[in-house]
Structures are given as structure tokens and as C-alpha cells.
Design a protein around this motif. Structure first.
Motif, PDB file in Angstrom:
ATOM      1  N   GLU A   1      -6.484  16.303  -2.450  1.00  0.00           N
ATOM      2  CA  GLU A   1      -6.647  14.909  -3.032  1.00  0.00           C
ATOM      3  C   GLU A   1      -7.152  14.910  -4.366  1.00  0.00           C
ATOM      4  OE1 GLU A   1      -9.453  13.220  -0.334  1.00  0.00           O
ATOM      5  OE2 GLU A   1      -8.011  12.530   1.058  1.00  0.00           O
ATOM      6  N   TYR A   2      -5.933  14.844  -5.338  1.00  0.00           N
ATOM      7  CA  TYR A   2      -6.052  14.727  -6.682  1.00  0.00           C
ATOM      8  C   TYR A   2      -6.872  13.364  -7.294  1.00  0.00           C
ATOM      9  CZ  TYR A   2      -2.972  18.691  -6.227  1.00  0.00           C
ATOM     10  OH  TYR A   2      -2.325  19.937  -5.583  1.00  0.00           O
ATOM     11  N   THR A   3      -6.640  12.440  -6.822  1.00  0.00           N
ATOM     12  CA  THR A   3      -6.983  11.221  -7.388  1.00  0.00           C
ATOM     13  C   THR A   3      -7.412  10.336  -6.357  1.00  0.00           C
ATOM     14  OG1 THR A   3      -4.840  10.112  -7.239  1.00  0.00           O
ATOM     15  CG2 THR A   3      -5.023  11.243  -9.069  1.00  0.00           C
TER      16      THR A   3
ATOM     17  N   GLY B   1       1.720  -3.167  -8.452  1.00  0.00           N
ATOM     18  CA  GLY B   1       1.562  -2.780  -9.627  1.00  0.00           C
ATOM     19  C   GLY B   1       0.083  -2.600 -10.249  1.00  0.00           C
ATOM     20  N   ALA B   2      -0.887  -3.627  -9.601  1.00  0.00           N
ATOM     21  CA  ALA B   2      -2.099  -3.420 -10.079  1.00  0.00           C
ATOM     22  C   ALA B   2      -2.813  -2.024 -10.378  1.00  0.00           C
ATOM     23  CB  ALA B   2      -2.946  -4.243  -9.151  1.00  0.00           C
ATOM     24  N   TYR B   3      -2.366  -1.229  -9.528  1.00  0.00           N
ATOM     25  CA  TYR B   3      -2.753   0.459  -9.628  1.00  0.00           C
ATOM     26  C   TYR B   3      -1.942   1.107 -10.332  1.00  0.00           C
ATOM     27  CZ  TYR B   3      -5.927  -1.196  -5.765  1.00  0.00           C
ATOM     28  OH  TYR B   3      -6.890  -1.930  -5.165  1.00  0.00           O
ATOM     29  N   THR B   4      -0.969   0.763 -11.061  1.00  0.00           N
ATOM     30  CA  THR B   4       0.046   1.490 -11.872  1.00  0.00           C
ATOM     31  C   THR B   4      -0.657   2.190 -12.996  1.00  0.00           C
ATOM     32  OG1 THR B   4       2.005   0.278 -11.136  1.00  0.00           O
ATOM     33  CG2 THR B   4       1.997   1.649 -13.158  1.00  0.00           C
ATOM     34  N   PHE B   5      -1.304   1.689 -13.698  1.00  0.00           N
ATOM     35  CA  PHE B   5      -1.810   1.902 -14.972  1.00  0.00           C
ATOM     36  C   PHE B   5      -3.031   2.869 -14.570  1.00  0.00           C
ATOM     37  CE2 PHE B   5      -0.134  -1.906 -16.638  1.00  0.00           C
ATOM     38  CZ  PHE B   5       1.103  -1.278 -17.405  1.00  0.00           C
ATOM     39  N   PHE B   6      -3.710   2.561 -13.591  1.00  0.00           N
ATOM     40  CA  PHE B   6      -4.707   3.456 -13.103  1.00  0.00           C
ATOM     41  C   PHE B   6      -4.288   4.678 -12.790  1.00  0.00           C
ATOM     42  CE2 PHE B   6      -6.794   5.057  -9.426  1.00  0.00           C
ATOM     43  CZ  PHE B   6      -8.189   5.529  -9.845  1.00  0.00           C
ATOM     44  N   SER B   7      -3.048   4.784 -11.881  1.00  0.00           N
ATOM     45  CA  SER B   7      -2.476   5.916 -11.495  1.00  0.00           C
ATOM     46  C   SER B   7      -1.778   6.790 -12.565  1.00  0.00           C
ATOM     47  CB  SER B   7      -1.457   5.766 -10.302  1.00  0.00           C
ATOM     48  OG  SER B   7      -1.782   4.841  -9.345  1.00  0.00           O
ATOM     49  N   LEU B   8      -1.458   5.968 -13.367  1.00  0.00           N
ATOM     50  CA  LEU B   8      -0.699   7.018 -14.701  1.00  0.00           C
ATOM     51  C   LEU B   8      -1.631   7.527 -15.561  1.00  0.00           C
ATOM     52  CD1 LEU B   8       1.837   4.245 -15.785  1.00  0.00           C
ATOM     53  CD2 LEU B   8       2.430   6.636 -14.859  1.00  0.00           C
ATOM     54  N   ASP B   9      -2.828   6.862 -15.654  1.00  0.00           N
ATOM     55  CA  ASP B   9      -3.886   7.535 -16.348  1.00  0.00           C
ATOM     56  C   ASP B   9      -4.366   8.800 -15.719  1.00  0.00           C
ATOM     57  OD1 ASP B   9      -6.172   7.381 -18.483  1.00  0.00           O
ATOM     58  OD2 ASP B   9      -7.283   7.094 -16.943  1.00  0.00           O
ATOM     59  N   ASN B  10      -4.644   8.607 -14.322  1.00  0.00           N
ATOM     60  CA  ASN B  10      -5.045   9.768 -13.677  1.00  0.00           C
ATOM     61  C   ASN B  10      -4.105  10.849 -13.611  1.00  0.00           C
ATOM     62  OD1 ASN B  10      -7.814   9.481 -11.876  1.00  0.00           O
ATOM     63  ND2 ASN B  10      -6.864   7.609 -11.989  1.00  0.00           N
ATOM     64  N   GLN B  11      -2.604  10.646 -13.539  1.00  0.00           N
ATOM     65  CA  GLN B  11      -1.758  11.666 -13.718  1.00  0.00           C
ATOM     66  C   GLN B  11      -1.959  12.248 -15.014  1.00  0.00           C
ATOM     67  OE1 GLN B  11       2.083  10.174 -12.593  1.00  0.00           O
ATOM     68  NE2 GLN B  11       1.635   9.852 -10.533  1.00  0.00           N
TER      69      GLN B  11
ATOM     70  N   GLU C   1       0.925  -1.409   0.010  1.00  0.00           N
ATOM     71  CA  GLU C   1      -0.031   0.024   0.036  1.00  0.00           C
ATOM     72  C   GLU C   1       0.795   1.285   0.125  1.00  0.00           C
ATOM     73  OE1 GLU C   1      -3.879   1.983   2.367  1.00  0.00           O
ATOM     74  OE2 GLU C   1      -2.922   0.235   3.007  1.00  0.00           O
ATOM     75  N   ALA C   2       1.831   1.455   0.711  1.00  0.00           N
ATOM     76  CA  ALA C   2       2.994   2.213   0.782  1.00  0.00           C
ATOM     77  C   ALA C   2       3.414   2.610  -0.767  1.00  0.00           C
ATOM     78  CB  ALA C   2       3.897   1.961   1.735  1.00  0.00           C
ATOM     79  N   ASN C   3       3.772   1.601  -1.580  1.00  0.00           N
ATOM     80  CA  ASN C   3       4.293   1.721  -2.645  1.00  0.00           C
ATOM     81  C   ASN C   3       3.420   2.240  -3.639  1.00  0.00           C
ATOM     82  OD1 ASN C   3       6.104  -0.722  -4.851  1.00  0.00           O
ATOM     83  ND2 ASN C   3       6.234   1.345  -4.575  1.00  0.00           N
ATOM     84  N   ILE C   4       2.048   1.583  -3.458  1.00  0.00           N
ATOM     85  CA  ILE C   4       1.211   2.067  -4.280  1.00  0.00           C
ATOM     86  C   ILE C   4       0.657   3.870  -4.195  1.00  0.00           C
ATOM     87  CG2 ILE C   4      -1.758   2.243  -4.708  1.00  0.00           C
ATOM     88  CD1 ILE C   4      -1.352  -0.959  -4.126  1.00  0.00           C
ATOM     89  N   ARG C   5       0.437   4.108  -2.941  1.00  0.00           N
ATOM     90  CA  ARG C   5       0.331   5.667  -2.646  1.00  0.00           C
ATOM     91  C   ARG C   5       1.541   6.490  -2.848  1.00  0.00           C
ATOM     92  NH1 ARG C   5      -4.922   6.444  -0.145  1.00  0.00           N
ATOM     93  NH2 ARG C   5      -6.047   4.248   0.391  1.00  0.00           N
ATOM     94  N   GLY C   6       2.753   5.773  -2.472  1.00  0.00           N
ATOM     95  CA  GLY C   6       3.572   6.680  -2.524  1.00  0.00           C
ATOM     96  C   GLY C   6       4.582   6.782  -3.714  1.00  0.00           C
ATOM     97  N   ASP C   7       4.363   5.705  -4.666  1.00  0.00           N
ATOM     98  CA  ASP C   7       5.127   5.859  -5.937  1.00  0.00           C
ATOM     99  C   ASP C   7       4.520   4.980  -6.924  1.00  0.00           C
ATOM    100  OD1 ASP C   7       7.175   6.222  -7.713  1.00  0.00           O
ATOM    101  OD2 ASP C   7       8.964   5.151  -6.605  1.00  0.00           O
ATOM    102  N   ILE C   8       3.321   5.023  -7.176  1.00  0.00           N
ATOM    103  CA  ILE C   8       2.286   4.265  -8.274  1.00  0.00           C
ATOM    104  C   ILE C   8       2.604   2.890  -8.311  1.00  0.00           C
ATOM    105  CG2 ILE C   8       1.867   6.729  -9.344  1.00  0.00           C
ATOM    106  CD1 ILE C   8       3.783   5.549 -11.526  1.00  0.00           C
ATOM    107  N   GLY C   9       3.099   2.313  -7.370  1.00  0.00           N
ATOM    108  CA  GLY C   9       3.589   1.020  -7.661  1.00  0.00           C
ATOM    109  C   GLY C   9       4.954   0.577  -8.179  1.00  0.00           C
ATOM    110  N   ASN C  10       5.650   1.780  -8.314  1.00  0.00           N
ATOM    111  CA  ASN C  10       6.858   1.520  -9.151  1.00  0.00           C
ATOM    112  C   ASN C  10       7.850   1.326  -8.139  1.00  0.00           C
ATOM    113  OD1 ASN C  10       8.472   1.795 -11.284  1.00  0.00           O
ATOM    114  ND2 ASN C  10       8.939   4.101 -11.198  1.00  0.00           N
ATOM    115  N   SER C  11       9.052   0.484  -8.783  1.00  0.00           N
ATOM    116  CA  SER C  11      10.169   0.168  -7.993  1.00  0.00           C
ATOM    117  C   SER C  11      10.479  -0.665  -6.886  1.00  0.00           C
ATOM    118  CB  SER C  11      10.996   1.700  -7.660  1.00  0.00           C
ATOM    119  OG  SER C  11      10.836   2.708  -8.619  1.00  0.00           O
ATOM    120  N   PRO C  12       9.510  -1.763  -6.914  1.00  0.00           N
ATOM    121  CA  PRO C  12       9.363  -2.585  -5.577  1.00  0.00           C
ATOM    122  C   PRO C  12      10.734  -3.331  -5.349  1.00  0.00           C
ATOM    123  CG  PRO C  12       8.197  -3.712  -7.376  1.00  0.00           C
ATOM    124  CD  PRO C  12       8.439  -2.199  -7.902  1.00  0.00           C
TER     125      PRO C  12
END
Length: 581
Positions: free
Chosen positions: A517-519, A248-258, A66-77
């Protein structure tokens, strides 16, 4: 390596952590930025107390995800996982956290040396010379030095992608028509490196696009393609586990919102938006935004995109450079060089100095950049044998593809925010080799050509030294990602004061700002920020029972209230310190 070590360790923890490093610090500890997985700690923090012991309660693997999802869009685990181990062994501090980046920055040098001496088919002394020049460029490159001063994944990813490229070339060498095929364990190693690289930074995919393009051009054996396909399946299979079961399940969702957010900002408020300059992705905007990225990729044009000012200055410098390049390429191989050329070549380079209205040294370097590039092309054509030509093609592909990928994605997303050096820095090792070939070419020229060019390189060396000084002083926004110079870490300093001054019955009050809160990923259900409290508690003892609260009416000050007297002591005033945001 000693030079590289000194440049990377010097003033390593002299200044505070910037926003992305805050994410690194918290994610590596399984703590969600703004405390989404610490609701029991912070939801009532304005009315009741919490302690460092509660803040540091054990974290689960789900907390890390969860920290990775919210802090870095699921990148760099893979980076965060290795950094967590590193900090467990060597302790949590700014120096230790950044030193992890230094390690990979240093390891890149011997890997580069091995890469050049192993893959270039040259005489032993020539290969060693080329490798040493390449390593020297890597040691002093300002971008590499700056990235080693930052607790982010980039130096690790640069190292992994270079190692993967080395293994890839070894595979193709063993798969050559006259050789026996490479063992499957070698392909497995390559697949593992691909997976680790992608899980270190998703944009490492640009390097492997370069691998695929090179294989498309040169690989003709079906068996090799079959084994490479199996390797790709292995690598993507490992990466897909993170996308299916991890952050990573939320990466594409986060990228689309960004992309939607940045595109909206580019169209409505491109300048004063809190994110920096974000422009719509027109051809002109993409060109001007990419120009410094390409310029800074080559050490002898580093900084010119920003320093060359005015159409008259630029035109004059470029015309003089074209004349100088014409003289150089026309007469460099003649046994009897006309006397007038010996004087004309340095004169042409220097004649513009009195006429440049600003930054004359940089415009001088721009004039010389034209013959430098001509010599680079000449070195690739003349000084490298035919059996090395495929390798040169590969280097050029890897030098260009990462940045070109960013340009394509800019047009696709509609904004220029992603056109930045750190997203295409995978190209640097291969560019170093091409520049080293050019430098070796200069040494073979007659002195009336080599001496003026060497003097211009000396001017550029001075400019780069001044740039390194600004990096060490944290006053170069392009390399520190911060518009103003930072001070020493206020959160660490506050933690030390609290440890020294806190007595039983005291209370620590933390400031708070209204959260934006942007997304969906940003939504926590709390309208006040707790990041200052989080960042101070990271540096407090894990077993401490200090009573702490959030003061929603105070935007700036960390305050200690003495329990016996009610005296308010300001621990730190964060007013105006931009690295809070």
C-alpha cells in the motif's frame, strides 16, 4: 479505412490484459481494484466462501466513482461510462473491450480527411491528395495501431481532441472580421467537446493550451474572446462537477502522492523498482528521455532514438545528412543541375553504410532525416499560400505543446516517469499533416533527388513493418508497456476451465500475494491480494454459485478441489507471468 481496420483488428485479443487494462476492466464494471467495495466478499475470503453471484451483486454510482478513484486516480470517467454502455450492448470480453478503442481509431481517419479538406485553402485535387496521404500515415502509424490494441482511453481522447480542434477552427472562421459571428450553439458544442475530452483524459488540457496560444496570437475581436471565455466557463463548469461530486475530488491528492513516490524512487532506486526506469529530472535525463518521444512522433524518424548507437555512428550519419541536405536545398530549384550533384546526392546518403558498426539501415534513415526535415520546412514555406500560414502555425503549436508540457511537469515533479508517448500522443494527427506536406514536396523534385529519398522511405517502411510485426506478437515493450511477450489471457482461460469442470461440492482456490500500500488510496485494510480472484470472476457467469476461497499460502496456482474425492486439479499456474502485477 479498410487497411486501418485490418491492422487494428488483427490479433486484437491474442494476448492477455496488462495492468492498466485490468483497471479498465474492473472500473468499467464498478469493481474496485483489490476489492475495497467488496469487503463482504473478500475480507474473510481466506476462511469462508464467496461466489460469482456475490461478486457480481449490483453496483451503485458510488461504486463506479470509488472504482475510478482507486483504479485510475479519478481520470477518464467519460471513457469508462461509454465503455460500460458498450459492454452492456456487445458483451464483456477482451475483444469487445479493445474493439471500443478500434472504433475511435478508425473514426479518426475520416475526421482527419475532413479536417484537411475543410481547413486547407488548396485546389480540390491538392487538398484531397494531402488528406489521403495524411490518412494513410494515420492508418499505418505503429503507435496508433498499438493504442487500438489496448483497452484504454487514448484513441477516444485523440478523436475527441481532433474533433474539438476542427470545431474550434470553424468557430474562428465564422468569427473572422468579414463574417457574421458564430451562433452560441456552436460555442456550446465546442465547450461540450472540451469537457468530454478532459473527462476522457486530463492531459487533453495540453491541446486546449494550444488552442489558447493560437487564439492569443491571431484573435483580435473582443466579442470572440468574450464568447470563448463563456465557453471555457461552460466546459470547466461541467468538468468541475466531477471534481466536486465525483472521483476527481481525489485526483490532485493522488497525483501529489504519486509525484512524491516517483521522486523518491528516482533518487533511491531508479532501475529495479517495479515501475520501470525513473530518473531524477535533470536537464540531461529529461533530454534523453524525451528524445524517443519526439523521434517517434515523426514517422520517418520512428525508432531512430533507440536504434542509433555510438557517437561515431551518429556523428557520421548526421554529417552525411547535413551534406545531403545542403546539396538538396542548393540545387533542387535549379533548371540545370550539375551532373556531379546527380551522383553526389545519393552517394552521400549511402556512403556511410559500410562504416556503420551497427544498425546500418537505421543510420541511413537518420542521414536522410535531415533533408526530410529541410523539405518539410520548405513545403510549409513554399507550397502553402499565405492564407494557410496561420493554420500551419496552429499545427506546429499542437505538434509541440503536449510534449513540451510533459517536460515542464517533469522538472516540476522532479522525475521523468511521465515523459511517455501515450501522454503526448494528441500531437500525432497534426504531425501527420506536416509529414504529408513533405511527402508531396518530394514528388515535385527531380528524380535524382526524389528517387534516393523514396528508396530511404522504402527502407523505413520495411523497418516499420517489422515493428508492426513485433507489436502484433506483443514483443515490443515500448508499445505494449510490458517487458516480455504475453500469453493468451490466463484469467479468461481459467474461467472457461472452471465452468467446464466445476461440479456441486467443489471449491476453487485462488492464489494471493502480499499487498503493498503506497498511498492512502491503496489502503483497504487487507494485507493479501485478491486481484487474481477478481479477474477470473469477471469472466464467470453472474448467476453462478461456485464456492471459492483465497489461499494465502499459495502465490501462483489457481486450484480446483473436487468435493467428492479431494483431488486437487491445477486450473492455471501463474508463476513468472509478469502481467499479474
Amino acid at each position: 479505412m479498410l487497411l486501418a481496420f485490418f491492422l487494428r483488428v488483427y490479433r486484437l485479443d491474442a494476448y492477455g490484459i496488462w495492468f492498466d487494462e485490468k483497471s479498465t476492466l474492473l472500473v468499467s464494471q464498478g469493481v474496485v481494484l483489490e476489492g475495497a467495495n467488496q469487503k463482504d466478499v473478500f475480507d474473510k475470503a481466506t476462511t469462508s466462501y464467496f461466489t460469482p453471484q456475490e461478486f457480481w451483486k449490483p453496483k451503485t454510482i458510488n461504486d463506479f466513482i470509488e472504482a475510478n478513484i482507486r483504479g485510475d486516480i479519478g481520470n477518464s470517467p467519460s471513457y469508462y461510462g461509454l465503455l460500460w454502455i458498450w459492454l452492456k450492448v456487445f458483451g464483456l470480453s477482451d475483444f469487445s473491450m479493445r474493439f471500443f478503442s478500434v472504433i475511435f481509431g478508425i473514426l479518426t481517419l475520416p475526421l482527419l480527411y475532413r479536417f484537411v479538406t475543410r481547413h486547407f485553402k488548396l485546389e480540390a485535387d491538392q487538398a484531397s491528395r494531402l488528406a489521403l496521404i495524411t490518412c494513410f500515415l494515420a492508418a499505418v502509424e505503429p503507435y496508433f495501431v498499438a493504442q487500438s490494441h489496448i483497452a484504454r482511453n487514448y484513441t477516444m481522447t485523440f478523436f475527441l481532441t481532433l474533433l474539438a480542434t476542427h470545431v474550434f477552427l470553424l468557430l474562428l472562421e465564422k468569427e473572422a472580421p468579414n463574417n457574421r459571428k458564430a451562433p452560441y450553439r456552436s460555442f456550446a458544442l465546442y465547450g461540450l467537446l472540451v469537457a468530454l475530452s478532459l473527462l476522457s483524459h486530463y492531459l487533453a488540457v495540453t491541446v486546449f493550451l494550444g488552442h489558447g496560444l493560437f487564439a492569443l496570437i491571431y484573435v483580435r475581436k473582443f466579442g470572440t474572446w468574450y464568447r470563448l471565455a463563456l465557453t471555457a466557463v461552460l466546459a470547466l463548469g461541467l468538468v468541475s462537477l466531477w471534481f466536486i461530486y465525483g472521483g476527481g475530488a481525489y485526483t490532485f491528492f493522488s497525483l501529489d502522492n504519486q509525484a512524491k513516490l516517483y521522486r523518491s524512487i528516482a533518487l533511491t532506486n531508479p532501475v529495479n523498482n517495479g515501475f520501470g526506469l525513473i530518473l531524477p529530472a535533470t536537464v540531461a535525463n529529461v533530454f534523453w528521455r524525451s528524445l524517443p518521444v519526439f523521434s517517434d512522433l515523426v514517422i520517418f524518424t520512428n525508432g531512430l532514438a533507440a536504434a542509433v548507437v555510438g557517437y561515431r555512428n551518429f556523428t557520421l550519419a548526421l554529417l552525411l545528412g547535413l551534406v545531403a541536405a545542403g546539396l538538396l536545398m542548393r540545387y533542387r530549384r535549379q533548371r540545370q543541375t550539375p551532373a556531379w550533384v546527380k551522383f553526389a546526392f545519393p552517394a552521400v546518403l549511402a556512403i556511410g553504410l559500410p562504416f556503420y558498426s551497427i544498425n546500418p539501415a537505421q543510420h541511413l534513415v537518420l542521414s536522410a532525416a535531415v533533408p526530410f526535415f529541410c523539405l518539410m520546412i520548405a513545403a510549409m514555406r513554399e507550397d502553402v499560400s499565405a492564407k494557410n500560414r496561420p493554420l500551419l502555425v496552429f499545427l506546429v503549436i499542437l505538434a509541440l505543446v503536449p510534449t513540451l508540457f510533459l517536460l515542464v511537469m517533469a522538472f516540476r515533479s522532479g522525475h521523468t516517469y511521465g515523459i511517455t508517448q501515450r501522454y503526448s500522443g494528441f500531437s500525432f494527427p497534426y504531425v501527420f499533416i506536416l509529414v504529408a506536406l513533405m511527402l508531396m514536396k518530394i514528388t515535385s523534385l527531380r528524380f535524382w533527388f526524389s528517387l534516393p529519398l523514396a528508396l530511404v522511405l522504402g527502407v523505413q517502411a520495411v523497418l516499420l513493418t517489422l515493428l508492426l510485426q513485433r507489436i502484433f506478437n506483443d514483443s515490443e515493450p515500448k508499445y505494449s508497456s510490458s517487458p516480455l511477450a504475453r500469453k493468451p489471457n490466463p484469467f479468461w482461460e481459467s474461467a472457461q476451465k472452471i465452468k467446464a469442470m466445476y461440479a456441486e461440492g467443489d471449491t476453487v482456490l485462488y492464489p494471493s500475494l502480499r499487498r503493498h500500500e503506497y498511498t492512502e488510496i491503496d489502503k483497504i485494510g487487507r494485507n493479501f491480494s485478491v486481484i487474481d480472484a477478481q479477474l477470473v470472476n469477471v469472466y464467470l457467469p453472474k448467476d453462478a454459485t461456485y464456492y471459492q476461497r483465497i489461499d494465502p499460502n499459495e502465490p501462483d496456482k489457481i486450484v480446483l478441489i473436487k468435493g467428492r474425492t479431494g483431488q486437487k486439479i491445477t486450473i492455471f499456474d501463474l508463476e513468472g507471468m509478469k502481467y499479474r502485477y
